[in-house]
Design a protein around this motif. Structure first.
Motif, PDB file in Angstrom:
ATOM      1  N   ASN A  26       0.822  -1.207   0.000  1.00 36.29           N
ATOM      2  CA  ASN A  26       0.000   0.000   0.000  1.00 36.29           C
ATOM      3  C   ASN A  26       0.854   1.255   0.000  1.00 36.29           C
ATOM      4  N   HIS A  27       0.276   2.331  -0.508  1.00 35.32           N
ATOM      5  CA  HIS A  27       0.979   3.618  -0.501  1.00 35.32           C
ATOM      6  C   HIS A  27       1.289   4.030   0.943  1.00 35.32           C
ATOM      7  N   GLY A  28       2.535   4.407   1.199  1.00 37.34           N
ATOM      8  CA  GLY A  28       2.949   4.844   2.526  1.00 37.34           C
ATOM      9  C   GLY A  28       3.275   3.730   3.496  1.00 37.34           C
ATOM     10  N   GLU A  29       3.283   2.487   3.011  1.00 32.59           N
ATOM     11  CA  GLU A  29       3.541   1.338   3.886  1.00 32.59           C
ATOM     12  C   GLU A  29       5.038   1.051   3.986  1.00 32.59           C
ATOM     13  N   LEU A  30       5.474   0.569   5.137  1.00 29.86           N
ATOM     14  CA  LEU A  30       6.842   0.069   5.332  1.00 29.86           C
ATOM     15  C   LEU A  30       6.762  -1.449   5.304  1.00 29.86           C
ATOM     16  N   PHE A  31       7.215  -2.028   4.205  1.00 29.07           N
ATOM     17  CA  PHE A  31       7.038  -3.453   3.937  1.00 29.07           C
ATOM     18  C   PHE A  31       8.408  -4.122   3.912  1.00 29.07           C
ATOM     19  N   GLY A  32       8.530  -5.273   4.573  1.00 32.50           N
ATOM     20  CA  GLY A  32       9.803  -5.962   4.653  1.00 32.50           C
ATOM     21  C   GLY A  32       9.822  -7.284   3.907  1.00 32.50           C
ATOM     22  N   LEU A  33      10.877  -7.526   3.154  1.00 31.30           N
ATOM     23  CA  LEU A  33      11.144  -8.847   2.566  1.00 31.30           C
ATOM     24  C   LEU A  33      12.190  -9.512   3.455  1.00 31.30           C
ATOM     25  N   ILE A  34      11.808 -10.610   4.089  1.00 30.53           N
ATOM     26  CA  ILE A  34      12.659 -11.255   5.074  1.00 30.53           C
ATOM     27  C   ILE A  34      13.100 -12.617   4.553  1.00 30.53           C
ATOM     28  N   GLY A  35      14.402 -12.858   4.550  1.00 28.08           N
ATOM     29  CA  GLY A  35      14.878 -14.152   4.094  1.00 28.08           C
ATOM     30  C   GLY A  35      16.391 -14.188   4.018  1.00 28.08           C
ATOM     31  N   PRO A  36      16.966 -15.380   3.938  1.00 27.36           N
ATOM     32  CA  PRO A  36      18.421 -15.527   3.894  1.00 27.36           C
ATOM     33  C   PRO A  36      18.985 -15.171   2.522  1.00 27.36           C
ATOM     34  N   ASP A  37      20.308 -15.164   2.407  1.00 25.96           N
ATOM     35  CA  ASP A  37      20.947 -14.972   1.109  1.00 25.96           C
ATOM     36  C   ASP A  37      20.486 -16.074   0.163  1.00 25.96           C
ATOM     37  N   GLY A  38      20.202 -15.691  -1.089  1.00 23.18           N
ATOM     38  CA  GLY A  38      19.741 -16.671  -2.065  1.00 23.18           C
ATOM     39  C   GLY A  38      18.242 -16.853  -2.100  1.00 23.18           C
ATOM     40  N   ALA A  39      17.515 -16.094  -1.272  1.00 27.97           N
ATOM     41  CA  ALA A  39      16.054 -16.235  -1.238  1.00 27.97           C
ATOM     42  C   ALA A  39      15.384 -15.611  -2.453  1.00 27.97           C
ATOM     43  N   GLY A  40      16.076 -14.683  -3.131  1.00 28.69           N
ATOM     44  CA  GLY A  40      15.511 -14.020  -4.298  1.00 28.69           C
ATOM     45  C   GLY A  40      15.187 -12.551  -4.081  1.00 28.69           C
TER      46      GLY A  40
END
Length: 301
Positions: A26-40
């Motif tokens: 969403n607009h104005g959202e703080l979104f995290g992609l969480i994962g190890p190295d190699g996750a993409g």
């Protein structure tokens, strides 16, 4: 005006870096992609910032199609890659002026956006970027990514290799930036940083395992989890892995996070087993799951 990703896939030869990725931010959202190295995570960032073309799927950033309107996207996003990529032979001020000029603006025009960050590195404005500390490089890179007042900010593992104090300062800065109505997508291998995001996506091997608010992801952990300790950590892990009733065994600081596959698990039975393995100073205590526990459980499945 946020980010939309629909069925994105990307392969490098026979290696599938991303497989059918879909989500919206969403607009104005703080979104995290969480994962190890190699996750993409980095591959996805490069697609969304128009540096790579996906094999399949579609995506938009700030309302622009990443394939058809890539020039517009480049004018409206800020991108901070995982590796420090500024000009190391230029000074702090020269780097910032350079990036402002590229986007047809000046430091003064958008100074209010970077002020909280830049005041911390301004005393070193004549120092070459290559001579800055890790935390200062991070602040300079963020200032350069913000100098043209982007609508969406991409931060690829911005705190990797940075000391704990600088990490905390950086996340405080992100929260302040979010209040300025900037959509922020940040990737990190650090599970403790996940709790600071509005929502997170857990990634592994090019796939999304789960998307939700951090608290809801933790709440879905399916089993009772225990902190287990003993006088010999190596022997403890070895013994727990050999235990016929164990469901999962993961080292977690000074303890091991243990779950049992029996519905009527009695910690006393585990204590007796460990004593038979000649371990002492045995500690078994129920604890609360973390995002990391949930991630490991989802990855197991």
């Amino acid at each position: 005006m946020g980010i939309s990703v629909k069925n994105i896939s990307k392969s490098y030869g026979k290696v599938k870096a991303l497989e059918d990725i879909s989500f919206t931010i969403n607009h104005g959202e703080l979104f995290g992609l969480i994962g190890p190295d190699g996750a993409g995570k980095t591959t996805l960032f490069r697609i969304l910032t128009t540096l790579l073309i996906a094999d399949e799927g579609e995506a938009s950033v700030a309302g622009y199609d990443v394939f058809k309107e890539y020039k517009s996207i480049r004018n409206h996003v800020g991108y901070m890659p995982g590796r420090f990529s500024l000009y190391q032979d230029l000074s702090v001020e020269e780097n910032l002026n350079f990036f402002a000029t590229i986007f047809g603006t000046t430091i003064e025009e958008n100074y209010d956006l970077i002020k909280d960050i830049y005041v911390q590195i301004e005393p070193f404005k004549d120092r070459r970027a290559g001579k800055l500390s890790g935390g200062m490089k991070q602040k300079l890179a963020l200032s350069c990514a913000l100098i043209h007042k982007p609508k969406v900010l991409f931060l690829d593992e911005p705190t990797t290799g940075v000391d704990p104090v600088s990490r905390k300062e950086f996340w405080d800065m992100l929260k302040r930036l979010q209040q300025k109505n900037i959509t922020i997508l940040v990737s990190t291998p650090y599970m403790d940083e996940a709790a600071l995001c509005d929502r997170i996506a857990l990634m592994q091997d090019g796939k999304i395992l789960e998307i939700d608010v951090p608290g809801a992801i933790v709440e879905q952990y399916p089993k009772a989890i225990y902190n287990v300790g003993a006088n010999n950590m190596y022997g403890l892990i070895e013994s727990l892995n050999a235990y016929e009733h164990r469901h999962s065994v993961f080292p977690f600081g000074e303890f091991v996070h243990y779950t049992d596959n029996r519905p009527d698990f009695d910690p006393a039975s585990l204590r007796r087993y460990l004593e038979r393995q000649h371990l002492s100073e045995i500690h078994i205590e129920k604890t609360q799951p973390t995002i990391e526990d949930t991630f490991m459980e989802l990855a197991r499945q």
